[in-house]
Design a protein around this motif. Structure first.
Motif, short mmCIF file in Angstrom:
data_model
loop_
_atom_site.label_atom_id
_atom_site.label_comp_id
_atom_site.label_asym_id
_atom_site.label_seq_id
_atom_site.Cartn_x
_atom_site.Cartn_y
_atom_site.Cartn_z
N ALA A 80 0.83 -1.20 0.00
CA ALA A 80 0.00 0.00 0.00
C ALA A 80 0.86 1.24 0.00
O ALA A 80 0.56 2.24 -0.66
CB ALA A 80 -0.93 -0.01 1.21
N CYS A 111 -7.54 -1.63 -3.56
CA CYS A 111 -7.01 -0.67 -2.57
C CYS A 111 -8.11 0.05 -1.80
O CYS A 111 -7.81 0.72 -0.80
CB CYS A 111 -6.16 0.39 -3.25
SG CYS A 111 -4.87 -0.27 -4.31
N SER A 112 -9.34 -0.02 -2.27
CA SER A 112 -10.37 0.86 -1.69
C SER A 112 -11.67 0.11 -1.42
O SER A 112 -12.75 0.68 -1.56
CB SER A 112 -10.63 2.04 -2.64
OG SER A 112 -10.93 1.59 -3.95
N ASP A 137 -5.44 6.62 13.26
CA ASP A 137 -4.78 5.76 12.28
C ASP A 137 -3.55 5.06 12.83
O ASP A 137 -3.12 4.04 12.30
CB ASP A 137 -4.37 6.57 11.05
CG ASP A 137 -5.57 7.03 10.22
OD1 ASP A 137 -6.67 6.50 10.44
OD2 ASP A 137 -5.40 7.92 9.38
N ARG A 163 -7.39 -0.68 4.14
CA ARG A 163 -5.94 -0.50 4.09
C ARG A 163 -5.18 -1.82 4.04
O ARG A 163 -4.10 -1.89 3.46
CB ARG A 163 -5.47 0.34 5.28
CG ARG A 163 -5.93 1.79 5.23
CD ARG A 163 -5.56 2.54 6.49
NE ARG A 163 -4.11 2.60 6.68
CZ ARG A 163 -3.53 2.88 7.83
NH1 ARG A 163 -4.28 3.09 8.91
NH2 ARG A 163 -2.21 2.93 7.92
N CYS A 188 -0.82 4.02 -1.68
CA CYS A 188 -2.23 3.75 -1.25
C CYS A 188 -2.48 3.75 0.38
O CYS A 188 -1.63 3.23 1.02
CB CYS A 188 -2.52 2.42 -1.88
SG CYS A 188 -4.07 1.64 -1.93
#
Length: 318
Positions: free
Chosen positions: A15, A278-279, A185, A242, A20
């Protein structure tokens, strides 16, 4: 280091290359004491860009954030409109329900047993950091909204997943926090949290806070889905944006708990071997071994762009 922890590090590295107050007591996560299995690759059944299914009905983007199956159709929420998309499970046709193109911040959607829907707004506004639940009728038109009793630390870092169930005649919402320990995060992975909410006095109030098993070491949590097993328990699925990965385990309601044995799945990589999905933001069960997912807008890199703003159907290998 557990097998999934090693894979998690690999996913995080990929990522990076791609550019990403919680409420309620947290019971200990159930565990069978065994090491978690290595993740298995999901098998793609079919997928399609949402813009092709909804051509002429939306603008260029449809930033999907949640999906649920109800009455044989897939209902997709997006954070850039209040219109819910209704799509057939063959991915041939799509239509939009009532609503407008606006920053809705709809992050998840779930369906009830009497034809209604709930969507989750992860934080109400930049100045009001409470989660907020919106009720929709069978046509997906707005009915009412109510705050939760959970307040987060940051705007748009709140509830990201939602699942509905009825237990003992009472209605509950399972609300999944985006970040580990419902914080930020940078919080250490392995602290996934789900708030069990019930409506009391006009507020969705935390009845209990569930802890995902410690071996679910995801970097974040995008959505959850449940499927009744017929014995009072549920198969539970949690997907991570993620980490580009999926966990499947068990939900019990007496007592409330999320437990193993854990099964981990990874999405297929791109042609260059790097992370392609990725999403991924939403998940729902179509059957015991088949799940539908939706993807939000990606960071714009080539592999991620191929899979962004799409609906995907995968099966878990037997």
């Amino acid at each position: 280091m557990t097998p999934f922890a090693r894979v998690r590090r690999t996913l995080l590295a990929g990522a990076s290359a791609l550019s990403c107050h919680s409420n309620g007591a947290v019971p200990p996560a159930a565990s069978d004491g065994a090491s978690p299995p290595a993740p298995v690759r999901l098998e793609l059944v079919t997928e399609k860009k949402l813009s092709k299914l909804l051509s002429g009905k939306i603008g260029k983007d449809y930033e999907a954030s949640g999906v649920v199956v109800s009455g044989g159709s897939l209902y997709v929420a997006a954070d850039d409109t209040t219109s819910i998309a209704v799509i057939d499970t063959a991915l041939d046709r799509g239509a939009l329900g009532p609503g407008t193109v606006t920053s809705s911040q709809y992050e998840a959607i779930t369906a009830t047993d009497d034809g209604r829907f709930y969507v989750m707004i992860e934080t109400a506004s930049e100045t009001d950091l409470r989660g907020e639940v919106v009720e929709l009728d069978a046509s997906t038109a707005f009915v009412r909204s109510a705050f939760t009793d959970v307040t987060f630390r940051e705007f748009n870092k709140g509830f990201e997943g939602l699942a509905w169930l009825r237990n003992g005649g009472d209605e509950y919402l399972l609300a999944l926090c985006q970040n580990n320990d419902c914080k930020d995060d940078d919080t250490t992975p392995g602290k996934g949290r789900v708030k069990v909410l019930e409506l009391a006095g006009g507020v969705w109030t935390t009845a209990v806070s569930l802890k995902l098993p410690n071996d679910v070491e995801f970097l974040d949590y995008s959505d959850l889905a449940i499927r009744a097993n017929g014995d009072g328990s549920y198969t539970a699925a949690v997907v991570s944006h993620r980490s580009s990965a999926l966990w499947i385990g068990t939900l019990t309601t007496s007592p409330w708990a999320l437990a193993g044995p854990s099964k981990f799945y990874e999405f297929p990589p791109g042609d260059d071997g790097r992370v392609a999905y990725c999403s991924v933001e939403g998940v729902t069960f179509l059957g015991p071994d088949v799940l539908a997912f939706v993807s939000d807008k990606s960071d714009g890199t080539d592999e991620c762009t191929k899979e962004e703003e799409s609906i995907h159907i995968f099966k878990t290998p037997s």
